[in-house]
Design an enzyme around this catalytic site. Structure first.
Site, PDB file in Angstrom:
ATOM      1  N   GLY A   1       0.824  -1.198   0.000  1.00  0.00           N
ATOM      2  CA  GLY A   1       0.000   0.000   0.000  1.00  0.00           C
ATOM      3  C   GLY A   1       0.857   1.245   0.000  1.00  0.00           C
TER       4      GLY A   1
ATOM      5  N   GLY B   1       0.820   5.533   1.164  1.00  0.00           N
ATOM      6  CA  GLY B   1       0.168   6.520   2.011  1.00  0.00           C
ATOM      7  C   GLY B   1       0.885   7.849   1.924  1.00  0.00           C
TER       8      GLY B   1
ATOM      9  N   GLY C   1       4.674   7.394   2.887  1.00  0.00           N
ATOM     10  CA  GLY C   1       5.564   6.492   2.164  1.00  0.00           C
ATOM     11  C   GLY C   1       4.841   5.279   1.606  1.00  0.00           C
TER      12      GLY C   1
ATOM     13  CB  VAL D   1       3.666  -0.530   3.411  1.00  0.00           C
ATOM     14  CG1 VAL D   1       3.935  -1.760   4.277  1.00  0.00           C
ATOM     15  CG2 VAL D   1       3.462   0.694   4.294  1.00  0.00           C
TER      16      VAL D   1
ATOM     17  CE  LYS E   1       5.093   4.862   7.392  1.00  0.00           C
ATOM     18  NZ  LYS E   1       4.488   5.222   8.645  1.00  0.00           N
TER      19      LYS E   1
ATOM     20  CG  ASP F   1      -4.226   9.870  10.768  1.00  0.00           C
ATOM     21  OD1 ASP F   1      -5.388  10.283  10.552  1.00  0.00           O
ATOM     22  OD2 ASP F   1      -3.450   9.542   9.855  1.00  0.00           O
TER      23      ASP F   1
END
Length: 746
Positions: free
Chosen positions: A427, A429, A432, A434, A448, A545
């Site tokens: 994924g 984000g 960064g 992953v 990550k 978050d």
């Protein structure tokens, strides 16, 4: 005499004519024969071509419409809503930009709003990640919603101004100006906007806010932009929109087997790195030209500027050149030494050989020393740049951190992730990418890889290392270590196999949908983890978050809280004040959004949104409803106040005999979403209440009661939107069809 003059004229004319022929060849090599090469000031190289369905391009998507009604003529992409083309170079196209705006009058009413939506559809084009999303204004938040292949993407920026913080040119960190990146492969985007205080406090000097997607580094913020009425015109003239393009939708391996392969002689095929499927062609080393046109790329005349020794001879070869020494000289053509006599050569041959051997040995030794020193300096440079000194400072102030932080080498992680292969991506984000990896001991890990980081992002990276190294909880993702030897910092976590809670809630096609009882268990365990962070660690930790996409599920659907990049350790009885609000729209505490003051109750609010997601199966921000109803939290609060919870519930959770649990969780979510943070429950109270509901115990009653909506499955106690949270007994045996909160229409 006449014949001699004629020969002289022919000799003078021949190179001139050859020069014209070569020039003509060079000018026409970028277009198909008989096709126009320029539209006004724009050169249009193949695979693009001027003319609609004129056969001058590789595919109708690459047709350029040259509109001669302008002076000079202008070029447009004919099949993508006639978007104006400014430049075509290499693998990029630059288009005339679009700018969204929103203006208010001095009473607080909107006078002008200009939204932007651009869709590249099924074309071979996508918006390059060399663009940045920029917001300029003093009271504006903007969302850019898009689609990357089959996945939705949302980026946001909030720009504000304050009398206590001085604005400065070329600073775009949220004060007057905000910028953020977009992902690769973005095919469509919609820019929508809003304000926090209807611009009433800043109207006198900033009545309008603007946002646009444009080529990074082309826009430099100026303070005067906040009150310059011709700002949009300046952006449209100076900041283009960058577009990536590819050929077809196959990889190089697949397309080389077909007759549609576009790469010609002396060129190589390169798989797309734009986020789209497809490929592109490049000339091989030593060749130049257009790799899409026959006869392909042409050999470069490397000997034109004689790269060899002045006493050497240069000979062109396919894709390169060779050097040799002239007669009477010795050497490899790059170094040539005069040969005086055969006797001298024989006499000095042995000494020269020994000298050369010694020179080679010494040179190799020096090379190894210099290489080792450079590598050491490079590692030191990366270590310092990636926050190594900051991490050492944190370790020195936290004795337990030494034993809990493992340092991985770059070699280990490169091998574990197959050189960070694209196929290993789990994924992407805001902080960064992953990757999935496997260590030599057989452990599966998630690595990550941060972006090229600023000083602020370095603090986030080190912050995540420090915080996760102190946490030991079964529902918090475990940090195995980090690596600071690489160009960008790396974090190594345990691998969580079963995607995110967001995926499972909103994937309607899932083969194994999560039931209400699984949702209730996940909510209780996450609440327990957050309560642990708030109350059980040596210094309280605020996540900042909380959202469903930051909650991972393992193979047994056990939840794990992740992504602690912007988390903070806060001294007891203190709050965290920041000049730049961080978090995710839809989950942000409105009180924190207005005051920039983060408290433990801000995490409670975000968790309340997650509870509503579990109840409703809907996303925190929706683009399919009106602007006033986009917030899931707002729609939920309205449903609760109107005593019509059933309208917002996910039909998949309305199973037999679980209505009282649903009402109990809804009561709890209502309390968590109270706009007055002091009136919200603590995370410890939330965790205890969810555990009570799971165990079918009576939830704890609160002390203050304002207004009761009778549900016959219990009582939902509410006042107005700023009231305290209160839950009373919901243990009732009445059937579901008599429950007005769940089934009454209003």
């Amino acid at each position: 005499m006449m014949q001699e003059e004629t020969c002289i004229l022919l000799l003078l004319w021949l190179p001139f004519s050859l020069g014209i022929s070569n020039q003509t060849l060079n000018n026409s090599i970028n277009t198909l024969p008989g096709c126009q090469s320029k539209c006004g000031n724009l050169t249009v190289p193949y695979p693009f071509g001027i003319g609609i369905n004129a056969g001058c391009s590789i595919d109708p998507w690459f047709d350029i419409n040259c509109d001669t009604s302008f002076n000079p003529p202008k070029a447009f992409l004919s099949k993508t809503n006639n978007q104006e083309v400014i430049d075509i170079s290499g693998t990029k196209i630059r288009l005339k930009n679009y700018i969204a705006s929103k203006c208010y009058n001095n009473i607080g009413g909107m006078t002008q709003e200009n939204s932007v939506e651009v869709d590249l559809g099924t074309s071979p084009f996508s918006f390059s990640n060399e663009n940045k999303f920029t917001v300029v204004g003093c009271d504006y938040f903007w969302l850019i919603e898009g689609k990357v292949l089959l996945h939705n993407s949302i980026s946001s920026c909030f720009a504000s101004c304050s009398y206590s913080i001085q604005l400065s040119d070329e600073s775009c960190s949220g004060i007057g100006c905000c910028q953020t990146y977009i992902p690769k492969g973005l095919k469509r985007f919609i820019i929508s906007q809003g304000t926090l205080l209807n611009n009433t406090k800043v109207f006198s000097y900033n009545p309008c806010g603007y946002s646009f997607l444009g080529e990074q580094d082309r826009y430099k913020f100026r303070v005067s932009d906040l009150f310059n009425p011709i700002f949009p015109q300046r952006i449209l003239k100076t900041v283009p929109l960058v577009i990536d393009w590819v050929i077809g939708n196959q990889t190089c391996v697949e397309v080389q087997k077909s007759s549609d392969f576009a790469c010609q002689e002396n060129s190589i095929c390169v798989d797309s790195d734009t986020g789209l499927e497809g490929y592109r062609c490049n000339c091989s080393n030593g060749y130049e030209g257009n790799p899409y046109l026959r006869p392909g790329c042409q050999d470069i005349n490397e000997c034109e500027n004689n790269p060899c020794h002045e006493k050497g001879i240069c000979t062109n070869t396919p894709g390169g050149y060779n050097c040799s020494c002239r007669r009477g000289y010795l050497g490899d053509g790059r170094t040539c030494i005069a040969q005086h006599s055969n006797n001298l050569v024989v006499y000095t041959g042995l000494g020269t050989s020994i000298g050369l051997l010694l020179l080679l040995v010494v040179t190799y030794w020096l090379y190894k020393v210099v290489k080792k020193r450079k590598k050491h300096k490079r590692i030191q440079k990366f270590f310092k740049r990636n926050g190594g000194l900051l991490l050492q400072q944190q370790i020195s102030t936290n004795e337990g951190l030494v034993d809990k932080t493992s340092l991985f080498t770059a070699k280990e992680l490169l091998k574990a992730t197959d050189q960070f292969n694209e196929s290993r991506i789990l994924g992407r984000g805001g902080q960064g990418t992953v990757y999935k990896g496997m260590l030599s001991d057989g452990r599966t890990i998630a690595v990550k890889k941060s972006k090229v980081v600023s000083v602020d992002q370095l603090e986030q990276f080190i912050n995540e290392v420090v915080i996760l190294s102190q946490i030991n909880h079964r529902n918090v993702v475990k940090l195995l270590g980090c690596c600071l030897e690489t160009e960008v910092p790396l974090l190594v976590y345990e691998f969580i196999a079963n995607r995110t809670l967001f995926d499972h809630i909103h994937d309607l096609n899932a083969e194994f949908p999560i039931t209400w009882y699984m949702r209730l268990r996940i909510a209780a365990e996450i609440a327990g983890a957050l309560a642990y962070l708030h109350y059980e660690t040596s210094v309280p930790i605020y996540h900042r978050d909380i959202k469903s996409s930051n909650i991972l599920l393992d193979e047994n659907y056990k939840p794990k809280v992740s992504d602690f990049g912007i988390s903070r350790s806060i001294a007891i009885d203190q709050t965290h004040l920041t000049t730049l609000v961080k978090g995710t729209f839809g989950y942000l505490d409105p009180e924190y959004f207005q005051s920039s003051q983060f408290t433990e109750k801000s995490d409670v609010y975000s968790f309340g949104v997650v509870l509503v997601e579990l109840l409703s199966g809907q996303k925190a921000i929706s683009s399919s409803v009106t602007e006033d109803e986009r917030s899931l939290a707002t729609r939920f609060l309205v449903s609760m106040k109107r005593n019509c919870l059933h309208k917002i519930l996910d039909p998949r959770i309305l199973e037999q005999d679980n209505e009282k649990d649903i009402v109990g969780v809804a009561n709890l979510a209502y309390g968590c979403l109270n706009l007055n943070g002091k009136e919200r429950p603590t995370m410890k109270e939330v965790a205890m209440e969810l555990e009570n509901i799971r165990q079918s115990k009576t939830p704890a009653s609160a002390q203050r009661v304002s207004r009761v909506i009778n549900t016959e499955v219990g009582s939902l106690v509410m006042s107005d939107i700023n009231s305290t949270w209160t839950i009373s007994d919901h243990n009732s045996s009445l059937p579901a069809d008599t429950n007005p909160l769940l089934y009454q229409t209003v």
